[in-house]
Structures are given as C-alpha cells and as structure tokens.
Design an enzyme around this catalytic site. Structure first.
Site, PDB file in Angstrom:
ATOM      1  N   CYS A 400     -26.013  20.013  -4.609  1.00 30.75           N
ATOM      2  CA  CYS A 400     -26.854  20.030  -3.145  1.00 30.75           C
ATOM      3  C   CYS A 400     -27.816  21.275  -3.431  1.00 30.75           C
ATOM      4  CB  CYS A 400     -27.096  19.514  -2.003  1.00 30.75           C
ATOM      5  SG  CYS A 400     -27.610  17.599  -1.588  1.00 30.75           S
ATOM      6  N   GLY A 429     -38.417  10.902   5.886  1.00 28.11           N
ATOM      7  CA  GLY A 429     -38.444  12.346   6.929  1.00 28.11           C
ATOM      8  C   GLY A 429     -36.698  11.819   7.855  1.00 28.11           C
ATOM      9  N   ASP A 430     -36.417  10.781   7.851  1.00 28.74           N
ATOM     10  CA  ASP A 430     -35.221  10.618   8.948  1.00 28.74           C
ATOM     11  C   ASP A 430     -34.361  10.220   7.290  1.00 28.74           C
ATOM     12  OD1 ASP A 430     -33.733  10.098  10.241  1.00 28.74           O
ATOM     13  OD2 ASP A 430     -34.901   8.998  11.898  1.00 28.74           O
ATOM     14  N   ASP A 431     -33.075  10.174   7.840  1.00 26.21           N
ATOM     15  CA  ASP A 431     -31.789  10.642   6.701  1.00 26.21           C
ATOM     16  C   ASP A 431     -31.998   8.848   5.886  1.00 26.21           C
ATOM     17  OD1 ASP A 431     -30.304  12.584   7.668  1.00 26.21           O
ATOM     18  OD2 ASP A 431     -29.426  11.822   9.335  1.00 26.21           O
ATOM     19  N   ASP A 447     -29.599   8.965  -3.093  1.00 30.45           N
ATOM     20  CA  ASP A 447     -28.666  10.430  -3.103  1.00 30.45           C
ATOM     21  C   ASP A 447     -28.504  10.430  -4.831  1.00 30.45           C
ATOM     22  OD1 ASP A 447     -28.539  13.707  -2.750  1.00 30.45           O
ATOM     23  OD2 ASP A 447     -28.227  12.562  -0.499  1.00 30.45           O
ATOM     24  N   ASP A 470     -25.398   9.294   4.734  1.00 27.51           N
ATOM     25  CA  ASP A 470     -27.276   8.262   5.314  1.00 27.51           C
ATOM     26  C   ASP A 470     -26.734   8.045   6.229  1.00 27.51           C
ATOM     27  OD1 ASP A 470     -28.005  11.479   4.741  1.00 27.51           O
ATOM     28  OD2 ASP A 470     -29.003  10.103   2.707  1.00 27.51           O
ATOM     29  N   GLY A 520     -26.700  -0.759 -11.411  1.00 26.06           N
ATOM     30  CA  GLY A 520     -26.967  -0.440 -11.386  1.00 26.06           C
ATOM     31  C   GLY A 520     -27.726   0.418 -12.162  1.00 26.06           C
ATOM     32  N   HIS A 521     -27.500   1.195 -13.388  1.00 26.95           N
ATOM     33  CA  HIS A 521     -28.867   1.750 -14.392  1.00 26.95           C
ATOM     34  C   HIS A 521     -27.685   3.308 -14.752  1.00 26.95           C
ATOM     35  CE1 HIS A 521     -32.063   2.311 -17.259  1.00 26.95           C
ATOM     36  NE2 HIS A 521     -32.058   3.790 -16.686  1.00 26.95           N
ATOM     37  N   SER A 522     -28.071   3.196 -16.074  1.00 27.91           N
ATOM     38  CA  SER A 522     -26.922   4.345 -16.975  1.00 27.91           C
ATOM     39  C   SER A 522     -27.705   4.886 -17.804  1.00 27.91           C
ATOM     40  CB  SER A 522     -25.685   3.939 -17.790  1.00 27.91           C
ATOM     41  OG  SER A 522     -26.325   2.978 -18.598  1.00 27.91           O
TER      42      SER A 522
END
Length: 725
Positions: A400, A429-431, A447, A470, A520-522
């Site tokens: 982060c 703006g919220d989690d 994230d 989150d 997903g994606h790779s």
C-alpha cells in the site's frame, strides 16, 4: 533505449541457511545470474554462526552477535525467502515439501545441518536439549541461566559427549554460571575411555582447561537414561543435573531417509562437484553431506571452503556449462574456546593456549560475521538530466506504500458524475460499494498489491487478506473473488509453478473466510502484482464510515508500522526477525474481529492512507472529531526505532498532508501516517461496550486495543494523552 527484460527460466532452491548457502547468497548478490530465480528455504529468519556459539553461551556475545540475518541477505541476493522447515524431497518430481507447501525446482542444494538429538536414549527428548540445532540450544540455555540467576534452578549441568564440542560447551556454561553467582557443578559424561577430537598434546591441554574451569570429566560413563533429576548411567548411578545437553556427535536429519537419495550413515553422499550421487540437479553441502571422494569430519571450515565451488557450480549448471571439483584440505586449525577469554589452538600435533589465541579467534569470527553485517552497497546510476520538478527519490515502496496520493484520489473521485442507478446504494469513497441484487445487499470491492516480497505465495496470501478487509469493514461476509495476477516475464514452466503457488495461497485464504475464487485474469508485466475483486453478502445494514458519535471508543485490531518496516527492509535496515513477525501478522484474517465489531457505529480497515487518514475519513463522513493517545497505539516490533532513524514510505508525505494530526510528535507521530498493508480494523463503538469486547477479542487471540475516542467538533484528529481512557 528500452532495456530487454530477461525472462526467468530456472528455479534454483537452496534448502537451509547454513554457512555454505549464506556465503553463496552473498556472492550471488554481488553478481546475480539473469534468468535464474533464487529461493532460500529456512525454518527462521536468522541462522546462527556456530563458531561464536560457545562465546555466546559464556556471555561474551549477545544473541544477535551470532545470527546471520537471512531476510537482509535474501534481499541483497534478490532471492525469495520461504520461512519454514523442509520435511520431504522428491528428487524425481523435483519438489521440496515445506509444511503444506510444495516448492518445485530445476536445481536445488541441501545445507540443512545436523542434529545432536539422541532418540535412542530414554528420556532425552523430554528432559534434555541437543547441542544442535544451535538456535534451539541457545534459547533454552539462556532461559536456564536466567532461572539460575533468579534462584529458581540449581547450577548443575551435565553434558553427554566428551568430544571437542561437548568440552567447549561445558567450559562455556561453567564460566557463565560462575558469573551468575552460584558455584556451578558441570559434568562431562563420555562413554569412551578418552576425550575425542584432538591429538595427545591438544587433549592434554583440553583436560587441563576443563579442570581449571571446575568441570568434572567422567570417562567410561555411558548414559542409560535422562530424567528430571539428571542422567542415569549404565552403572545405575545418577549424575544430578538441572540442565542436560547432548553433544555426542552429529546425527543426520531424519527426513532424509525418506528421499531415496544415497546415504552414508544418514548423510547425503556427494561427488567431487558436490552433486548428490546419481543426481545431476541436486547438491548437498555442509554437515548434512558426506564427501564420498574425500571423507572429512563435520567442521565449519569445510562448509566455508565449499561455498565458492557451490556458487560457481550452481551458475555453471544453470548455464549448461561444466562444473569444477571441491578439494577439501586434509587438516585444519582447530580453535577452541576455553570458557573465559582464552582459547586453545591445535594443528598437526602442535597445541597452544592463551588469551591472545581467543583474541585471534574473535577477529576471525567477527570477520566472518562482518561479511553479512556490512553487505556491499549496490549503486544505481542516476540519469544525468531530468525534467523540471523531478528530484532524486528513494525507490518506490510496494504494497500500500505505492498507492496514489490521497489528495489526487479524492480530487478525481469528486469529479465523477452523481450516482444515477437506484441499485447502487453507496457513493465512491466508502470502503466498498453496496449493491442491491434481487433483494440481497451485496458488497463489492477491489484491491491489488505491488510485490514487496519475492515469495508469490506470501504475496498472494497477504493480498487476499488485504482485499477482504473492505468486506469485513462493511460488516459483510466474503462471498467470491476474481484474481488479477501480473507476473514478471518467465518461461511457461515457471509461469505454471508460480501461478499454482499464487492460487493455492489465495484459495486457502478465501476458503477460510467462506469464499471462493470464481475466476480472474493473468498477464505478464514488469513486476509481480496480485489483486482481487471481492464480493460479500450483507445480512443487515452496512457498517460505513458515517455513524461515529461523540463519546465513542476507538478500537484498533492490529498494530501499525508495516510501511516503515517494509521501506527499511528495502534498504537493508530492518531486522529479519521483525520482518518475519510482520509478515506473519499480515496474513492473519480479520473475519473474527469483524464479527465481534458488528455493532460498531462506524468502521474501516486501516490501509494505504495510514491510521490518521482512515480515522479522518470517519470524522469527515460522521461530522465529528477524534482524539487518540499515541502511546496507546500498538506498533509492530522495530517500527518506532526505524521511524526514529528516518525511514518512511514513499506515500508518507502525501498522507501527512492530507490528514494532519494536531500534537503529533516524534516517531510515534510519524507512524500515524504510515501506510498499512493488510492492516487492522478501526471501529467507533459505544464506550460501555468496549471493555467486554476487548476481553472477547483477547480470548480469541486478536490483539485489539482502545486507542482514543470520538469527540464533538469539526472533522479533525488530535493527539491527546489519556484519550484512550
């Protein structure tokens, strides 16, 4: 000109952080081999240097003085460090088992040392301590010495084994016990009729030194069992002892017997080029190896001399070139500590003793350790010309710490169009986003993390916990995840291995929280980055940033300081044990804490914008102010020291500007703006509920603390002593 990115094509795995591997890592860091991915597997973040153990036992060195920091060394070498004990090896499949993990290799090397355990001696496992592994012995010895100094244990020690190692430890323990106060009773028990390991002159000098140290030597005294009162001999006599250690020779690690490798009394047989007999892709060095072409006693000098040969042969094999042989010397100089700051030297039948020899030995030992304390600085050439406004900066932090500045993010979000869809219940703006889907409230977040560790398994586990933060902060339960995996350029074989490790670690983390990876994606890129888009299910109203009330207690469920430690680790300044402890905390999920905090008035997870930034977000959304007691805020080990030394994440300055804290001073004040990765939950809840809730969290092993309170006022954060109540 664009620099070509060399793809990774070979996995080289070093199992064990012994002296040979440590020296190989140092050499590798000074001249890495492009295309090779280096991995070190070791049970802990440090490896003790055996040459200084007697000095530590005697009290001449502290514990840190004999530890090689493997975290720092791995960073220097560009290697990933897997903390865990190897338990099995399949040489045909080329896979090493480390706990539940399976680590594949193209080339591997074993440097796992030996043990002095005595499984055939009844009671040894329950009532004695083997002299090897060294770290276990050193820890148990210091604990016993403290008990003696406090008057809770008798200063009686028995050493099983009358070789050089046993005699050296006996004198060191006698010296330390005398310094602690009580008159010691130290006995060496040797089954044979003579002390072993030295010639006639050296043996006579060693016996004289043992006598000078008040150590009793019992020859022809084989041990029959060990009990709580001491060692019982085959004669039936019991030698009283409160601390018993075994130093009766080296014993190979048990798990080697199940590998199918060629063994000599349990030790791995190797050829002159240090490769295991019958295996072209596996080496063995140090005490765990048997040099079939030139059998030698187990001694650190051979491990040190083998390092250049192993280093060159690993590189040669990875490049498809010929290997060179290792020619160990026939004899070597033995330098033996004699309790106090005196030493005995013996070689070729000549023996000398004195204080000057201890000082010489100390210079040799310190010189060896200095190779790892002061690693060469690898300089990076700065460009001669830069654009206006571009100043020399430290390397970009990861995790982060590489987020966009909070001011830039909030400014961009403010320009988004107003929400138009009725099924989107939250604003940016919220989690996390809250969606209405067929009468069910679903939480959606995303994230990702830029790699701060070379271990993709560890990165994936932390990224999964981080992404679920989150969801937990909104009071929801994780449901499903889509993975986004970017790997550096590598061969198809390494792609398969690495992706398997990533998905294994992440899948386990999500499964523990009741969620699953749904797809997903790779892709490949310049560096490793792993992220997840996660959905969660709400069974009630979401816990948002708004809702905090004056008087609420502020609860934090994890320490802060991860950004500072990771920044210092990049610079080679953080201690390995501190980094290991941090990583262990980062992989711990927050689901149980979130359940306990479900009645919070407001909640968020503390991540990239730091404790102050995320608390300020609660204040702004709730229209309140907050007071925190900086002394009550828990910190990761080493964070305050490193912050005081000036280490900062690259996001720190922007965080401090976006959420200033009145009264924040010193390193603790600086850490309030430290970006966190996989940080804890920050909750505002009724003060009357705080005490019982903290007790419940403590019983579940969650280190939550009360750090402050919500007060009336315009949105602001202040440091106030005693604000934690």
């Amino acid at each position: 000109m664009i620099e070509p990115q060399i793809p990774l094509t070979r996995d080289i795995v070093l199992v064990g952080g012994g002296h040979t591997h440590a020296l190989v890592l140092r050499r590798w860091g000074m001249r890495p081999l492009p295309g090779a991915r280096l991995t070190l597997v070791n049970p802990g973040p440090t490896a003790p240097y055996s040459g200084m153990l007697p000095g530590h036992v005697a009290g001449h060195y502290d514990r840190a003085a004999l530890d090689i920091d493997l975290v720092r060394l791995a960073r220097f070498a560009g290697a990933r460090l897997v903390l865990g004990r190897a338990t099995a090896l399949d040489p045909d499949a080329r896979v090493i088992e480390v706990g539940a993990r399976r680590i594949a290799y193209d080339i591997a090397s074993l440097d796992i040392g030996v043990t002095a355990e005595m499984p055939g001696l009844p009671g040894f496992a329950e009532h004695a301590v083997p002299a090897k592994p060294l770290d276990t012995y050193a820890t148990r010895w210091r604990a016993f010495l403290a008990e003696v100094a406090a008057g809770r244990a008798a200063p009686r020690v028995a050493v099983i084994g009358g070789g050089v190692a046993g005699a050296e430890l006996a004198m060191a323990m006698a010296h330390a016990l005398r310094a602690a106060g009580p008159a010691p009773e130290v006995t060496v028990l040797e089954a044979g009729e003579n002390l072993t390991g030295l010639g006639p002159r050296g043996g006579a000098a060693l016996r004289a030194a043992l006598s000078d140290n008040g150590v009793t030597v019992r020859l022809g005294a084989p041990a029959a069992s060990v009990g709580p009162e001491g060692v019982t001999l085959e004669s039936g006599e019991t030698v009283p002892a409160a601390f018993v250690t075994g130093a009766a020779g080296a014993r190979a690690q048990d798990w080697l017997a199940g590998t199918g490798l060629p063994l000599e009394n349990g030790f791995v047989r190797v050829r002159p080029d240090l490769r295991v007999e019958g295996r072209d892709d596996l080496f063995a060095v140090g005490d765990c190896a048997h040099l079939s072409h030139a059998p030698r006693a187990k001694a650190g000098v051979y491990a040190v001399r083998a390092a250049p040969v192993l280093h060159d042969n690993l590189r040669a094999l990875a490049r498809g070139q010929s290997l060179r042989p290792f020619h160990p010397q026939r004899d070597y100089l033995k330098l033996i500590s004699l309790g106090g700051q005196r030493a005995l030297a013996e070689r070729a039948g000549i023996a000398l003793a004195g204080g000057w020899l201890w000082r010489w030995k100390n210079r040799i030992d310190q010189g060896f350790m200095e190779k790892f304390r002061d690693l060469p600085k690898m300089r990076v050439e700065a460009p001669r010309e830069v654009a206006a406004g571009a100043r020399e900066t430290t390397p970009l932090c990861a995790g982060c710490g590489s987020k966009l500045a909070p001011g830039a993010l909030s400014g961009a979000l403010a320009r988004l169009p107003a929400r138009a869809r009725e099924d989107i219940l939250s604003a940016p703006g919220d989690d996390a986003a809250v969606l209405e889907v067929g009468g069910t409230r679903q939480v959606l977040t995303t994230d990702h993390l830029r790699a701060f560790t070379e271990d993709p398994w560890m990165l994936a586990r932390i990224a999964a916990v981080h992404a679920m933060g989150d969801i937990w902060a909104m009071g929801a339960r994780p449901q499903a995840a889509l993975a986004t995996v970017i790997l550096p350029r590598m061969s198809e074989a390494l792609q398969s291995r690495t992706l398997a490790e990533v998905l294994e670690a992440a899948s386990a983390a999500f499964a523990e929280a009741g969620a699953e990876i749904a797809g997903g994606h790779s892709t490949m890129g310049a560096e490793a980055t792993i992220g997840f888009t996660v959905t969660g299910i709400l069974n009630g109203p979401p816990v948002t940033l708004a809702g905090a009330r004056p008087g609420d207690a502020l609860i934090l469920t994890k320490p802060i300081g991860s950004g500072t430690i990771l920044a210092a680790e990049m610079a080679g300044a953080a201690e390995g044990a501190e980094v290991a402890a941090l990583l262990d905390a980062m992989i711990r999920p927050q689901g149980a804490a979130a359940e306990r905090l479900s009645r919070a008035h407001a909640m968020t997870d503390v991540t990239g914008f730091g404790l102050a930034g995320h608390l300020m977000a609660i204040c702004r959304a709730s229209g309140v102010a907050a007071e925190i007691d900086p002394e009550a805020v828990p910190l990761y080990g080493g964070a305050e020291r490193l912050a005081a030394a000036g280490y900062r994440s690259t996001l720190h300055e922007a965080n401090a500007a976006a959420a200033p804290v009145a009264g924040a001073q010193g390193p603790r004040g600086a850490l309030l703006h430290d970006p966190q990765t996989a940080g804890g939950l920050l909750a505002a809840l009724a003060p009357e509920e705080a005490g019982a809730l903290l007790d419940h969290l403590a019983t579940e092993g969650i280190p939550a603390v009360r750090i402050g309170r919500i007060v009336d006022g315009a949105p602001a954060v202040s440091c106030v002593a005693g604000a934690a109540g």
